[in-house]
Design a protein around this motif. Structure first.
Motif: not given
Lengths: 354, 343
Positions: B85-91, B93-94, B176-179
């Motif tokens: 779940k937490e990884m989903r918010t990073i994917r 967004r970040q 995001p900061k990284l692609i």
């Protein structure tokens, strides 16, 4: 107009204004209700070229330009809608009906995973054409021939016992080549034979194909979208766009002084490995639909040199002003609006040396 | 590259696949950094583990694959051990992701506008109306003509190149900061490829987005990347600045790989070729994984696995560049054992 290469000795293969249309209309009833006309996809629309014996002609172009359809027309997998294909002086339909002629042409396909029967052992895959054409009678001789073919393409005779899944992509393509060679053909149609392979394996297969051509005097029709690969293997190159040949020239002429604006755009689009910092100008737009091709020259909506005549009149493939060994279908070249032959920096290396 | 804190740090990453016949190691001891605004190219042949590295970073390893060791840190925060779940918010967004096939990335049942709006309202504090306005801006930015009308089109109404532009907009719209771009141009025609590369490069520069560009196409890397990592059999064989790796590679594999690319500039009688094929994961040789194909192999290569060490202008995992082995290597070169096959 006939390709100049067709004059002189009988070419291995010649096409004269060959075309292939596909009917992509909706079902009859729906069409009647909606009062729609028939819709034809002109995959290949009048292509003429000749391949002298022992040489390689490559066809390049982007997806949908009709290059694979030409490959299929040339081996008789599709009948032409118009025009004719002549194999060694004989109409293709007649040649196909005669087994002794048919065995002289073979095809190598793009995907080595789909073109080999997964349930057959490699030796049976390679022996099938030998048996089908009755080239070698007794069992031991077939086996010896299969072993010889495997060795010829750089595999071991023992590999014949294995199944295709036991091989890597490059090895499978070697098996496809061995199968194609098993009927002692003189003419091979290679439809993107290295596109599914990694570069290091691609180099192996290209070297093998060159070696085989030298040893056996083969004639190749080589289909590819990769200009760098084409440069390595071809004697002459045809550039296709929307079902038509737009440029047909000796390989060196084509790469050194490409004339048709589309050919130039293709060369410009190749990423620069020499890292000269050359600014690339990508050609705008996309390939239009072959169902509704543009009027006049098919490339005019993307062409920087297009004018009224290009929009209205379809250019013929004629010797180019300045480089008459190249046939080019372009009004701008014919009228000299392109500024004459210019050496292409991308294709000769603006800065020499690696 | 620069002295700033790296945006992404991958350290000793190890990915394993448990199978019935034992555990396969798909990635072994992979370490690299990506700095803000930098483009790292990852090249290699199929099965080298380049896509796997990308998948591990965005947390989308296909089961039963799993991260068995090492760490992935994004902006100072460890992300390799986060719950789904937490990884989903990073994917999103970040980390934005771009895959090879734009048709499978886009949902065929939603208009592209809806997909863009949904992504932005999920990750950014925007109302749907604001998001829609921004979505049109994004479509214009990636070069879709008549964006305000095309926003309500479905993915199938776009051509391949246009679809990949939509995917790029989708990956970038949450800023995001990284692609992570996995073969973004492989499915496209050359003339479209050039357009898409130019677009990716321009946007990454304008937005200061870092990028990990995974591809098998050395030409794309040479045009786009700042640094390059060359992968072989699940490990990094060589890493360094793009100019050095392309023009002056150190690792015999990189030399062979570069040599086997057919040049557009001239015709070669024979292309340089690397004999054999990359080993399967289940049969990676002892010592250096490249040793059975290497023209400059010597005894140590067959026994001991090399780590990345300084080699010329780059870093290469090759014993030729170990000081203790310099002499031995020199001898090998002198005797001409397999030399100059790679010129």
């Amino acid at each position: 107009m006939r390709d100049a290469a067709a004059l002189g000795a009988t070419p291995m293969l010649e096409t004269q204004d060959v075309a292939r249309y596909f009917d992509v209309s909706r079902p009859l009833l729906q069409r009647l209700i909606a009062r729609e006309p028939k819709r034809l996809l002109r995959a290949v629309d009048g292509v003429s070229f000749a391949i002298p014996k022992g040489t390689t002609l490559s066809l390049v172009g982007e997806s949908g330009c009709g290059k694979s359809t030409v490959a299929r027309l040339v081996v008789g997998l599709y009948p032409p809608s118009r025009g004719s294909v002549i194999f060694d002086g004989q109409d293709l339909a007649q040649a196909r009906a005669d087994a002794s002629q048919r065995r002289r042409m073979q095809m190598i396909f793009q995907d080595p995973y789909a073109s080999l029967n997964p349930r057959w052992r490699v030796r049976d895959i390679i022996a099938e054409p030998i048996r089908a054409f009755g080239l070698v009678k007794d069992k031991a001789a077939v086996e010896a021939r299969v072993g010889q073919l495997l060795t010829q393409v750089g595999l071991s005779p023992l590999d014949g016992q294995k199944f295709p899944h036991e091989f890597s992509g490059g090895q499978r393509q070697r098996i496809s080549i061995a199968r194609a060679l098993s009927s002692n053909p003189e003419f091979l149609v290679c439809d993107e034979p290295t596109s599914a392979l990694d570069v290091s394996v691609q180099a192996q297969i290209l070297n093998l194909m060159k070696d085989l051509q030298k040893q056996l005097g083969l004639t190749y029709l080589f289909i590819s979208h990769n200009l760098a690969v084409v440069r390595q293997i071809s004697d002459r190159v045809g550039v296709m766009y929307l079902g038509r040949l737009v440029e047909l020239a000796p390989a060196e002429t084509l790469f050194r002084t490409p004339r048709m604006p589309y050919t130039r755009a293709l060369m410009e689009a190749i990423p620069d490995l020499e890292m000269t910092g050359r600014q690339r100008i990508p050609v705008g737009g996309e390939v239009p639909s072959p169902i509704n091709p543009p009027s006049g020259c098919p490339f005019h909506p993307r062409c920087p040199l297009a004018n009224e005549r290009c929009r209205a009149e379809r250019p013929a493939l004629i010797p180019a002003r300045g480089t008459p060994e190249a046939l080019v279908a372009c009004h701008a070249v014919e009228e000299g609006r392109d500024g004459g032959p210019q050496v292409e920096p991308a294709a000769v290396g603006a800065v020499q040396g690696v | 590259m620069s002295n700033t804190q790296p945006l992404l740090q991958v350290r000793n990453l190890r990915v394993e696949f448990p199978t019935r016949r034992g555990v396969l190691t798909a990635l072994d001891d992979v370490s690299f950094d990506i700095h803000p605004g930098e483009v790292l190219g990852v090249v290699g042949e199929s099965g080298a583990g380049k896509s796997m590295t990308g998948a591990a970073i965005i947390g989308l390893l296909e089961p039963p694959g799993r991260i068995a060791g090492g760490t992935i840190t994004l902006g100072g925060r460890r992300i390799d051990n986060l719950p789904y779940k937490e990884m989903r918010t990073i994917r999103g967004r970040q980390i934005g992701a771009i895959f090879q096939d734009p048709l499978t990335t886009l949902n065929p049942l939603y208009t592209v506008g809806r997909q863009l709006v949904e992504t932005m309202t999920t990750h950014l504090p925007l109302t749907p109306a604001e998001a829609r306005k921004k979505a049109i801006e994004w479509l214009e930015l990636v070069g879709i003509p008549a964006a305000s009308q095309r926003i309500d089109s479905y993915p199938h109404e776009f051509s391949g190149g246009m679809r990949q532009r939509v995917v790029i907009a989708l990956a970038l719209c949450a800023e995001p900061k990284l692609i992570v771009a996995d073969e973004p141009t492989t499915a496209l025609d050359v003339s479209i490829q050039a357009q898409v590369i130019a677009l990716l490069k321009r946007l990454a520069r304008e937005k200061g987005t870092a990028m990990m560009l995974v591809t098998h196409d050395m030409g794309v890397i040479a045009e786009t990347a700042d640094r390059v990592a060359v992968m072989y059999a699940g490990r990094i064989a060589e890493i360094g600045g793009v100019r050095d790796v392309v023009k002056n590679p150190s690792h015999p594999y990189t030399i062979g790989l570069m040599g086997s690319i057919p040049p557009i500039t001239h015709r070669m009688e024979r292309l340089l070729q690397i004999e054999g094929a990359m080993p399967r994961l289940s049969a990676i040789p002892k010592g250096c994984a490249y040793n059975p194909r290497c023209p400059r192999v010597f005894d140590r290569c067959r026994v001991e696995r090399p780590d990345l060490i300084p080699a010329g202008a780059t870093r290469a995992a090759c014993w030729l560049y170990d000081r203790a082995d310099k002499e031995a290597a020199h001898e090998v070169a002198q005797t001409g054992y397999g030399e100059v096959r790679h010129a």
